[in-house]
Structures are given as C-alpha cells and as structure tokens.
Motif scaffolding. Structure first.
Motif, PDB file in Angstrom:
ATOM      1  N   GLY A 208     -14.738  29.531 -16.678  1.00 60.15           N
ATOM      2  CA  GLY A 208     -14.501  29.747 -15.551  1.00 60.15           C
ATOM      3  C   GLY A 208     -13.753  30.737 -14.919  1.00 60.15           C
ATOM      4  O   GLY A 208     -13.951  31.342 -14.266  1.00 60.15           O
ATOM      5  N   GLU A 209     -12.117  29.793 -15.298  1.00 60.77           N
ATOM      6  CA  GLU A 209     -11.357  31.702 -14.237  1.00 60.77           C
ATOM      7  C   GLU A 209     -11.775  32.570 -14.837  1.00 60.77           C
ATOM      8  O   GLU A 209     -11.726  33.339 -13.923  1.00 60.77           O
ATOM      9  N   ALA A 210     -11.424  32.816 -15.843  1.00 64.47           N
ATOM     10  CA  ALA A 210     -12.308  34.190 -16.913  1.00 64.47           C
ATOM     11  C   ALA A 210     -13.493  35.398 -16.255  1.00 64.47           C
ATOM     12  O   ALA A 210     -13.651  36.166 -15.766  1.00 64.47           O
TER      13      ALA A 210
ATOM     14  N   ILE B  74     -15.659  38.850 -12.159  1.00 69.93           N
ATOM     15  CA  ILE B  74     -16.901  38.830 -10.621  1.00 69.93           C
ATOM     16  C   ILE B  74     -15.883  39.625 -10.067  1.00 69.93           C
ATOM     17  O   ILE B  74     -16.444  40.982  -9.575  1.00 69.93           O
ATOM     18  N   VAL B  75     -14.414  39.283  -9.444  1.00 71.39           N
ATOM     19  CA  VAL B  75     -14.031  39.708  -8.559  1.00 71.39           C
ATOM     20  C   VAL B  75     -13.318  40.999  -9.358  1.00 71.39           C
ATOM     21  O   VAL B  75     -13.584  42.167  -8.605  1.00 71.39           O
ATOM     22  N   GLY B  76     -13.214  41.396 -10.460  1.00 73.62           N
ATOM     23  CA  GLY B  76     -12.458  42.382 -11.043  1.00 73.62           C
ATOM     24  C   GLY B  76     -13.720  43.341 -10.426  1.00 73.62           C
ATOM     25  O   GLY B  76     -13.114  44.706 -10.454  1.00 73.62           O
ATOM     26  N   GLY B  77     -14.588  43.131 -11.659  1.00 73.79           N
ATOM     27  CA  GLY B  77     -16.145  44.229 -10.664  1.00 73.79           C
ATOM     28  C   GLY B  77     -16.118  44.408  -9.249  1.00 73.79           C
ATOM     29  O   GLY B  77     -16.520  45.286  -9.134  1.00 73.79           O
TER      30      GLY B  77
ATOM     31  N   ALA C  30      -8.842  37.848  -3.147  1.00 75.41           N
ATOM     32  CA  ALA C  30      -9.913  36.709  -3.528  1.00 75.41           C
ATOM     33  C   ALA C  30      -9.158  36.443  -5.025  1.00 75.41           C
ATOM     34  O   ALA C  30     -10.163  35.728  -5.511  1.00 75.41           O
ATOM     35  N   ASN C  31      -8.582  37.110  -5.569  1.00 77.89           N
ATOM     36  CA  ASN C  31      -7.709  35.871  -7.236  1.00 77.89           C
ATOM     37  C   ASN C  31      -7.431  35.027  -6.741  1.00 77.89           C
ATOM     38  O   ASN C  31      -7.583  34.177  -7.069  1.00 77.89           O
TER      39      ASN C  31
END
Length: 134
Positions: free
Chosen positions: A13-15, A20-23, A61-62
């Motif tokens: 889940g974390e990855a 998603i946030v990285g995208g 977001a992170n």
C-alpha cells in the motif's frame, strides 16, 4: 477475493500510494515546466519553478497520504519540511544535471529528456522520503 486484495494492499500500500503521489507530482512538474518553457522562460528557471511547486505538493501529499505522518506540531512539521526540501534539493541537482546533458550537450527532445529525468528523480525521492516520515 477480498482477502488477497487486503493482503496485497497491506504489503504494498505504501509503495502504491507513493507511486500515485509521485505520478501526480511528476505531472505537476511536467506541466509547469512545459508551460513556462513555452512562455520562453529558460529551461533552468522553468525547472526551478516546477521543482518548487511540485515539491510543495509532494511534501503535503507524502506527509498525509503516503506515510500517514499525523504529527502536526510546528517543530515536527518544520523539521520534516526542511529535511524534505533539502533532500529534494539533492535530487534537483541530479534533475538539473540530466537536463543539462540531455538538452545542451545531446540536444535531445525536451519532452523525452524531462520524462527520463523524472523517472530517475522519482526513484531517488522515494528513498529520501521514506527516511523523513518514518
């Protein structure tokens, strides 16, 4: 079916949230970079502005969505934000070097160079972020 999904999410889940946030962070970076360069802002300054705004989004977001860091005391947020921006500053150096080589020395397509650049930056930033919000 429900249990395998929960097991998968518990494990990855974390990855997945980070991807998603990285995208989204990458999309923000790319859109700002290309908008500014199309307004004839030199790539270096467009990249700095895109970096700052995308890193600000990524920090929030992170902290909230990826690593679920719930401590909102001023001292903790200040420490986390300084660490986050400093480590992202290190990836900005890599980012700028890739753009310089790709655009100025190799005369590559700005879109392709920027996308390659962002793939490298995402990987670096995951490693950096994991240590900040732990």
């Amino acid at each position: 079916m429900d249990k395998p999904i929960k097991t998968f999410y518990a494990k990855y889940g974390e990855a997945l949230r980070y991807l998603i946030v990285g995208g989204l962070t990458t999309l923000i970076n790319l859109v700002i970079f290309f908008c500014l360069t199309h307004l004839s802002i030199p790539w270096f300054w467009a990249n700095i502005a895109a970096w700052f705004l995308s890193v600000l989004f990524a920090f929030i977001a992170n902290k909230k969505l990826v690593f679920s860091s719930s401590n909102t005391s001023a001292s903790v947020v200040l420490k986390q934000s300084v660490s986050f921006f400093a480590l992202r500053g290190a990836s900005l150096l890599v980012d700028t070097a890739i753009l310089f080589v790709g655009l100025n020395l190799l005369h590559g397509s700005p879109l392709i160079v920027k996308i390659i650049d962002q793939v490298v930056v995402i990987a670096l930033n995951y490693v950096f972020s994991k240590h900040i919000f732990a």
